[in-house]
Design a protein around this motif. Structure first.
Motif, short mmCIF file in Angstrom:
data_model
loop_
_atom_site.label_atom_id
_atom_site.label_comp_id
_atom_site.label_asym_id
_atom_site.label_seq_id
_atom_site.Cartn_x
_atom_site.Cartn_y
_atom_site.Cartn_z
N THR A 9 0.84 -1.19 0.00
CA THR A 9 0.00 0.00 0.00
C THR A 9 0.88 1.25 0.00
O THR A 9 2.06 1.19 0.31
CB THR A 9 -0.92 0.05 1.23
OG1 THR A 9 -0.12 0.06 2.41
CG2 THR A 9 -1.87 -1.14 1.25
N MET A 10 0.26 2.37 -0.36
CA MET A 10 0.96 3.63 -0.32
C MET A 10 0.00 4.71 0.17
O MET A 10 -1.22 4.58 0.03
CB MET A 10 1.52 4.00 -1.70
CG MET A 10 0.50 4.13 -2.78
SD MET A 10 1.20 4.28 -4.42
CE MET A 10 1.66 5.97 -4.46
N ILE A 11 0.54 5.74 0.79
CA ILE A 11 -0.27 6.84 1.29
C ILE A 11 -0.40 7.88 0.19
O ILE A 11 0.59 8.28 -0.41
CB ILE A 11 0.36 7.45 2.55
CG1 ILE A 11 0.41 6.42 3.66
CG2 ILE A 11 -0.41 8.67 3.00
CD1 ILE A 11 1.14 6.88 4.89
N ARG A 13 -2.66 11.54 -1.17
CA ARG A 13 -3.38 12.74 -0.73
C ARG A 13 -4.49 13.01 -1.74
O ARG A 13 -4.24 13.05 -2.94
CB ARG A 13 -2.38 13.90 -0.71
CG ARG A 13 -2.90 15.17 -0.16
CD ARG A 13 -1.82 16.21 -0.20
NE ARG A 13 -1.07 16.18 1.04
CZ ARG A 13 -0.23 17.12 1.41
NH1 ARG A 13 0.01 18.14 0.62
NH2 ARG A 13 0.40 17.03 2.56
N THR A 25 -6.01 12.47 3.50
CA THR A 25 -5.00 11.46 3.24
C THR A 25 -5.62 10.09 3.44
O THR A 25 -6.47 9.90 4.31
CB THR A 25 -3.77 11.60 4.16
OG1 THR A 25 -4.20 11.56 5.51
CG2 THR A 25 -3.01 12.87 3.88
N THR A 26 -5.21 9.14 2.61
CA THR A 26 -5.73 7.78 2.68
C THR A 26 -4.70 6.82 2.13
O THR A 26 -3.70 7.23 1.54
CB THR A 26 -7.07 7.68 1.91
OG1 THR A 26 -7.63 6.39 2.13
CG2 THR A 26 -6.88 7.91 0.44
N LYS A 27 -4.94 5.53 2.33
CA LYS A 27 -4.08 4.49 1.77
C LYS A 27 -4.78 3.84 0.60
O LYS A 27 -6.00 3.76 0.58
CB LYS A 27 -3.80 3.41 2.81
CG LYS A 27 -2.84 3.77 3.87
CD LYS A 27 -2.44 2.52 4.60
CE LYS A 27 -2.43 2.75 6.09
NZ LYS A 27 -2.13 1.53 6.81
N ARG A 28 -3.99 3.38 -0.37
CA ARG A 28 -4.53 2.59 -1.47
C ARG A 28 -3.50 1.57 -1.90
O ARG A 28 -2.30 1.69 -1.59
CB ARG A 28 -4.95 3.47 -2.64
CG ARG A 28 -3.80 4.00 -3.46
CD ARG A 28 -4.31 4.46 -4.81
NE ARG A 28 -3.28 5.07 -5.61
CZ ARG A 28 -2.48 4.39 -6.44
NH1 ARG A 28 -2.58 3.10 -6.58
NH2 ARG A 28 -1.56 5.03 -7.14
N ARG A 30 -0.84 -0.23 -4.10
CA ARG A 30 0.16 0.31 -5.02
C ARG A 30 -0.19 -0.03 -6.47
O ARG A 30 0.05 0.76 -7.38
CB ARG A 30 1.54 -0.25 -4.66
CG ARG A 30 2.68 0.43 -5.34
CD ARG A 30 4.00 -0.02 -4.77
NE ARG A 30 4.27 0.54 -3.46
CZ ARG A 30 4.77 1.74 -3.23
NH1 ARG A 30 5.03 2.53 -4.24
NH2 ARG A 30 4.99 2.17 -2.02
N GLU A 52 -6.55 12.28 -6.61
CA GLU A 52 -5.33 11.79 -5.95
C GLU A 52 -4.08 12.51 -6.42
O GLU A 52 -3.91 12.82 -7.59
CB GLU A 52 -5.16 10.30 -6.27
CG GLU A 52 -3.90 9.71 -5.73
CD GLU A 52 -3.67 8.30 -6.18
OE1 GLU A 52 -2.49 7.95 -6.36
OE2 GLU A 52 -4.63 7.55 -6.38
N LYS A 54 0.29 12.27 -5.05
CA LYS A 54 1.17 11.55 -4.15
C LYS A 54 1.51 12.36 -2.92
O LYS A 54 1.67 13.58 -2.99
CB LYS A 54 2.47 11.15 -4.85
CG LYS A 54 2.34 9.94 -5.69
CD LYS A 54 3.69 9.42 -6.10
CE LYS A 54 3.53 8.16 -6.92
NZ LYS A 54 4.82 7.67 -7.38
N LYS A 55 1.60 11.68 -1.78
CA LYS A 55 2.00 12.33 -0.53
C LYS A 55 3.48 12.62 -0.60
O LYS A 55 4.28 11.79 -1.00
CB LYS A 55 1.68 11.40 0.64
CG LYS A 55 2.11 11.93 1.96
CD LYS A 55 0.94 12.11 2.86
CE LYS A 55 1.39 12.37 4.26
NZ LYS A 55 1.62 13.73 4.55
#
Length: 56
Positions: A9-11, A13, A25-28, A30, A52, A54-55
């Motif tokens: 997963t990746m965080i 924004r 912010t959330t996770k999804r 990869r 979306e 990237k953070k």
């Protein structure tokens, strides 16, 4: 020494398209598709589309 594996997963924004600077912010996953959601933006007091990015 074991090799490091990449996280599944990746965080990310979710940034408001109303250009208020508000974000969630959330996770999804990869490997998954890019996220887009309609959420509440308190700065304009209505629901708007969040896309979306990237953070950092």
């Amino acid at each position: 020494m074991a090799a490091k594996s990449k996280a599944k997963t990746m965080i990310v924004r979710l940034v408001s398209t109303a250009q208020t600077g508000y974000f969630y912010t959330t996770k999804r996953l990869r490997q998954g598709p890019r996220l887009a959601a309609i959420k509440y933006d308190p700065k304009v007091k209505q629901r708007v589309l969040f896309l979306e990015s990237k953070k950092k």
